[in-house]
Design a protein around this motif. Structure first.
Motif, mmCIF file in Angstrom:
data_model
loop_
_atom_site.group_PDB
_atom_site.id
_atom_site.type_symbol
_atom_site.label_atom_id
_atom_site.label_comp_id
_atom_site.label_asym_id
_atom_site.label_seq_id
_atom_site.Cartn_x
_atom_site.Cartn_y
_atom_site.Cartn_z
ATOM 1 N N PHE A 8 -2.192 19.360 0.990
ATOM 2 C CA PHE A 8 -3.109 18.287 0.618
ATOM 3 C C PHE A 8 -2.807 17.060 1.472
ATOM 4 O O PHE A 8 -1.648 16.755 1.752
ATOM 5 N N THR A 9 -3.870 16.341 1.842
ATOM 6 C CA THR A 9 -3.770 15.208 2.768
ATOM 7 C C THR A 9 -4.360 13.953 2.145
ATOM 8 O O THR A 9 -5.402 14.004 1.485
ATOM 9 N N SER A 10 -3.689 12.820 2.360
ATOM 10 C CA SER A 10 -4.234 11.508 1.995
ATOM 11 C C SER A 10 -3.986 10.530 3.125
ATOM 12 O O SER A 10 -3.041 10.686 3.899
ATOM 13 N N GLU A 11 -4.844 9.500 3.211
ATOM 14 C CA GLU A 11 -4.684 8.465 4.232
ATOM 15 C C GLU A 11 -4.511 7.104 3.587
ATOM 16 O O GLU A 11 -4.880 6.879 2.430
ATOM 17 N N SER A 12 -3.935 6.201 4.353
ATOM 18 C CA SER A 12 -3.858 4.794 3.982
ATOM 19 C C SER A 12 -4.254 3.960 5.193
ATOM 20 O O SER A 12 -4.293 4.466 6.313
ATOM 21 N N VAL A 13 -4.557 2.700 4.957
ATOM 22 C CA VAL A 13 -4.813 1.757 6.048
ATOM 23 C C VAL A 13 -4.023 0.491 5.779
ATOM 24 O O VAL A 13 -3.744 0.141 4.636
ATOM 25 N N SER A 14 -3.647 -0.214 6.827
ATOM 26 C CA SER A 14 -2.786 -1.390 6.700
ATOM 27 C C SER A 14 -3.576 -2.616 6.255
ATOM 28 O O SER A 14 -4.812 -2.625 6.244
ATOM 29 N N TYR A 358 -4.332 -11.041 -7.753
ATOM 30 C CA TYR A 358 -5.101 -9.968 -7.133
ATOM 31 C C TYR A 358 -4.962 -9.843 -5.623
ATOM 32 O O TYR A 358 -5.104 -8.738 -5.081
ATOM 33 N N ALA A 359 -4.677 -10.922 -4.899
ATOM 34 C CA ALA A 359 -4.568 -10.802 -3.437
ATOM 35 C C ALA A 359 -3.500 -9.786 -3.053
ATOM 36 O O ALA A 359 -3.646 -9.055 -2.070
ATOM 37 N N ARG A 360 -2.434 -9.678 -3.838
ATOM 38 C CA ARG A 360 -1.345 -8.734 -3.533
ATOM 39 C C ARG A 360 -1.760 -7.283 -3.715
ATOM 40 O O ARG A 360 -1.082 -6.385 -3.233
ATOM 41 N N THR A 361 -2.876 -7.038 -4.415
ATOM 42 C CA THR A 361 -3.328 -5.660 -4.624
ATOM 43 C C THR A 361 -4.157 -5.133 -3.463
ATOM 44 O O THR A 361 -4.422 -3.925 -3.385
ATOM 45 N N ALA A 362 -4.568 -6.024 -2.553
ATOM 46 C CA ALA A 362 -5.611 -5.672 -1.600
ATOM 47 C C ALA A 362 -5.174 -4.671 -0.539
ATOM 48 O O ALA A 362 -6.017 -4.056 0.109
ATOM 49 N N ALA A 363 -3.873 -4.491 -0.327
ATOM 50 C CA ALA A 363 -3.402 -3.487 0.640
ATOM 51 C C ALA A 363 -2.288 -2.668 0.013
ATOM 52 O O ALA A 363 -1.576 -3.138 -0.874
ATOM 53 N N TYR A 364 -2.179 -1.423 0.471
ATOM 54 C CA TYR A 364 -1.135 -0.478 0.066
ATOM 55 C C TYR A 364 -1.276 0.002 -1.374
ATOM 56 O O TYR A 364 -0.315 0.435 -1.989
ATOM 57 N N GLY A 365 -2.503 -0.030 -1.875
ATOM 58 C CA GLY A 365 -2.808 0.618 -3.136
ATOM 59 C C GLY A 365 -2.713 -0.293 -4.344
ATOM 60 O O GLY A 365 -1.824 -1.132 -4.449
ATOM 61 N N HIS A 366 -3.631 -0.094 -5.280
ATOM 62 C CA HIS A 366 -3.604 -0.833 -6.542
ATOM 63 C C HIS A 366 -2.685 -0.170 -7.559
ATOM 64 O O HIS A 366 -2.349 -0.792 -8.571
ATOM 65 N N PHE A 367 -2.288 1.062 -7.292
ATOM 66 C CA PHE A 367 -1.479 1.824 -8.242
ATOM 67 C C PHE A 367 -0.196 2.314 -7.579
ATOM 68 O O PHE A 367 -0.086 2.354 -6.346
ATOM 69 N N GLY A 368 0.783 2.662 -8.400
ATOM 70 C CA GLY A 368 2.064 3.105 -7.873
ATOM 71 C C GLY A 368 2.932 1.956 -7.417
ATOM 72 O O GLY A 368 3.873 2.148 -6.653
#
Length: 396
Positions: A8-14, A358-368
């Motif tokens: 299984f594959t997932s992507e992220s963006v900076s 909320y600004a801190r949630t904008a990158a690297y996922g809202h969860f985990g």
């Protein structure tokens, strides 16, 4: 029965990806408005392209006259977000980017929907929201998205600290994991494209920079001799950010959530205040799913909530334990309804969402993510686990 052996594959963006930059700006505007008025109604959209950022959307404040004064602050908010991300390119620089502010008052018809039935606060829109949790990682997140985020976050830390001055803000990662017996055991491929300083730098040069950080982040034994590496596979990546590709708020909804490992209701998060259930109910669904797993009631859990505009209570609560539950899913559904008020106001109060977090949630996922002392990522707490166990025991 679920498959146990697969890849299984997932992507992220900076944070420097054009769409993520727009998410960050929209959430920074939201934070500033919530600092002005904790009950602000905000739907802020951002568009970015070469040397230009455009802000639009609707704002409702209890003292609407304050909106006129606030609009003068927006340009500074934009420039600070761009500066913090690290853009100082000739055609996209925090000091010279042109900012157009088109924010205006919230629609009266939307406002009356939020007021809701019998004077209760209703949902800001109709829709379905999903939350998910799994024992694959300590954060109870799917491993491919969690580690895709972690790689880019670590590279951003190295760039911002000055340890890697040749890296630039725009980047994407993609990790493919092989599962055996339902558990991740091996990385089959790593894809990483990162903006860099000079066209003289080759893909091999960039791999030499990033590989130690990738190996640092991924668990020991997961990278094998057969693991395929694709680092900057197209070659030079010097022109990046909104100068290379236009950005828009809300275009990375799978990156923001579970990397495709769980359903998504379709609504984006960034720029939306917590009266909008696209955001707040998705956070609540994650909170509930995580607490179900933390309580030992299942190894995997998906929660779906549904709402109608202007109606306070959710129309439906659905739980799927993916065959891993120790109790019937219907008991989980009944327990959820007992232990948490899932009206928009109830979610906001339980999770403390009317704060500039909320600004801190904008990158690297809202969860985990790790819950912050000031209430950020409150939906990642597991403080509801015991209440869920007790409610299930009483309902059984």
């Amino acid at each position: 029965m679920s498959r146990l052996d697969y890849v299984f594959t997932s992507e992220s963006v900076s944070e420097g990806h054009p769409d993520k930059l727009c998410d960050r700006i929209s959430d920074a505007v939201l934070d500033a408005l919530l600092a002005e008025d904790p009950l602000a109604r905000v739907a802020c959209e951002t568009f970015a392209t070469t040397n230009r950022v455009v802000i639009g959307g609707e704002v409702g404040l209890r003292d609407q006259g304050r909106l006129r004064a606030f609009k003068g602050n927006v340009e500074g908010i934009v420039r600070e977000a761009v500066r913090d991300i690290g853009y100082e390119q000739d055609k996209f620089h925090h000091a010279t980017v042109e900012v157009t502010n088109l924010l205006h008052e919230q629609s009266a018809h939307i406002a009356q929907g939020v007021t809701g039935e019998r004077g209760e606060e209703g949902a800001g829109d109709q829709g379905i929201m999903f939350g998910y949790a799994t024992r694959e990682t300590a954060e109870l997140m799917p491993a491919p998205i969690q580690y895709s985020h972690a790689v880019l976050r670590r590279l951003a830390e190295a760039r911002k600290s000055g340890a890697e001055p040749l890296l630039r803000p725009d980047a994407k990662s993609q990790i493919s994991l092989r599962y055996a017996g339902g558990r991740p055991v091996e990385v089959t491929s790593i894809v990483l494209s990162t903006q860099h300083e000079s066209e003289a730098q080759t893909s091999a040069d960039i791999r030499a920079i990033v590989e130690p950080y990738v190996r640092e982040v991924l668990p020991d034994g997961w990278i094998m001799p057969a693991t395929k590496w694709w680092v900057n596979p197209t070659g030079a990546f010097v022109i990046g950010g909104p100068d290379g590709d236009a950005g828009l708020t809300g275009r990375k909804i799978i990156v923001d959530t579970y990397g495709g490992a769980a359903p998504h209701g379709g609504g984006a998060f960034s720029g939306k205040d917590p009266s909008k259930v696209d955001r707040s109910a998705a956070y609540a669904a994650r909170y509930l799913a995580k607490n179900v797993v933390a309580a030992g009631l299942a190894d995997r859990c998906t929660i779906q909530l549904s709402y109608a505009i202007g109606v306070a209570r959710p129309l439906t609560i659905y739980a799927d334990l993916h065959g891993t539950g120790v109790v019937d899913a219907a008991l989980i559904e009944r327990a959820i309804d007992q232990v948490m008020d899932l009206t928009p106001r109830g979610i906001r109060e339980h999770l403390g969402l009317n704060r500039p977090i909320y600004a801190r949630t904008a990158a690297y996922g809202h969860f985990g993510r790790t819950p912050d002392a000031d209430g950020g990522f409150s939906w990642e707490r597991t403080d509801l686990a015991e209440a869920l166990r007790q409610a299930v025991a009483l309902a059984a």
